[in-house]
Design an enzyme around this catalytic site. Structure first.
Site, PDB file in Angstrom:
ATOM      1  N   GLU A 112      88.227 125.847 100.002  1.00  0.00           N
ATOM      2  CA  GLU A 112      89.360 125.780  98.793  1.00  0.00           C
ATOM      3  C   GLU A 112      90.671 125.431  99.554  1.00  0.00           C
ATOM      4  O   GLU A 112      91.420 124.790  98.715  1.00  0.00           O
ATOM      5  CB  GLU A 112      89.738 127.455  98.312  1.00  0.00           C
TER       6      GLU A 112
ATOM      7  N   ASP B 268      93.156 125.716  87.969  1.00  0.00           N
ATOM      8  CA  ASP B 268      93.379 124.512  88.847  1.00  0.00           C
ATOM      9  C   ASP B 268      93.648 123.512  87.821  1.00  0.00           C
ATOM     10  O   ASP B 268      93.921 123.789  86.603  1.00  0.00           O
ATOM     11  CB  ASP B 268      92.310 124.293  89.561  1.00  0.00           C
TER      12      ASP B 268
ATOM     13  N   TYR C 109      96.378 130.485  93.504  1.00  0.00           N
ATOM     14  CA  TYR C 109      95.147 130.010  93.020  1.00  0.00           C
ATOM     15  C   TYR C 109      93.957 130.303  94.028  1.00  0.00           C
ATOM     16  O   TYR C 109      92.903 130.659  93.943  1.00  0.00           O
ATOM     17  CB  TYR C 109      95.314 128.541  92.866  1.00  0.00           C
TER      18      TYR C 109
END
Length: 263
Positions: free
Chosen positions: A13, A111, A93
């Site tokens: 990520e 996203d 996020y």
């Protein structure tokens, strides 16, 4: 995908922040092979981490990831969104992605792809806080134990079906009643300034050249010649890299990473 290892999820990520998925898919296995665990990354020389990261862009992410690994190696993994957000380099996020994909927490991710289908399918206001609240609500409403599946599906719906151009409404599993079916509007995304010739490109070149050099250091005059910038830009670029702990100057050389004090 295919793992719930929080370390692997976090690495992927962080890599995917500001970097194309195709490039990450190539570099992710190599990074994990070099630093296979939180403990390995936490103990690694920052210069080695930067050298391995070089080419992915936004090199400060590599140092923040190492700092996050050091925090986890010392204190253990936080399992909730709030705790994950306190790790260096981890924002809302990334915290939600790790919480859902690694720990099965029902946290909604937003996203670029998820944002697009939320706006189109649910006629949601394109406002970050509203979209986040909507995404969290959808995740909480899901089945127990399926948080990771929902996160993957939500991302994939935007990436492969509700695409920026030519959305595949005929293949969409939730197209019935969609207000955008057949007339999906473009959902604008911020565009970065051109890379060529920019200070950002020069910064990346400095880190890349140092990462490729023996001992991760090069004479400053030689390095300036390789990057091909004038003296005023050079001071701005290298000074910024020093403040970001990405390089240091020692005598007439520039080395990768922050300066260390020897015995």
């Amino acid at each position: 995908r295919g793992t719930t290892d929080p370390y692997a999820v976090l690495v992927s990520e962080v890599m995917l922040q500001q970097t194309q998925a195709a490039r990450v898919a190539e570099r992710f296995p190599r990074f994990l092979a070099r630093f296979p665990s939180v403990e390995a990354l936490a103990a690694a020389d920052p210069a080695a981490v930067l050298a391995e990261w070089s080419g992915l862009g936004y090199n400060r992410r590599a140092l923040a990831l190492r700092d996050a690994a050091a925090s986890v190696a010392r204190d253990g993994w936080p399992h909730d969104v709030a705790g994950l957000e306190r790790l260096p380099g981890v924002g809302p996020y990334t915290a939600r992605a790790v919480a859902s994909l690694a720990f099965g927490r029902p946290a909604g991710v937003v996203d670029t792809n998820v944002r697009r289908w939320l706006v189109r399918r649910l006629a949601a206001p394109d406002v970050p806080r509203a979209l986040q609240a909507l995404s969290d609500g959808l995740a909480v409403a899901g089945r127990d134990g399926r948080a990771a599946d929902w996160t993957h599906a939500s991302m994939e719906l935007g990436a492969a079906v509700c695409r920026p151009r030519a959305p595949r409404c005929d293949a969409c599993p939730i197209s019935r009643g969609c207000p955008s079916r057949g007339r999906a509007v473009a959902v604008a995304i911020p565009r970065q300034a051109p890379l060529a010739g920019s200070d950002r490109a020069a910064r990346g070149a400095v880190v890349r050249l140092l990462g490729q050099s023996a001992g991760h250091r090069i004479g400053e005059a030689d390095l300036r010649g390789l990057v091909a910038v004038d003296d005023s830009r050079w001071e701005r670029i290298v000074g910024g890299l020093e403040r970001d702990r990405l390089v240091h100057r020692a005598g007439d050389e520039v080395g990768l990473g922050a300066a260390t004090i020897g015995p």
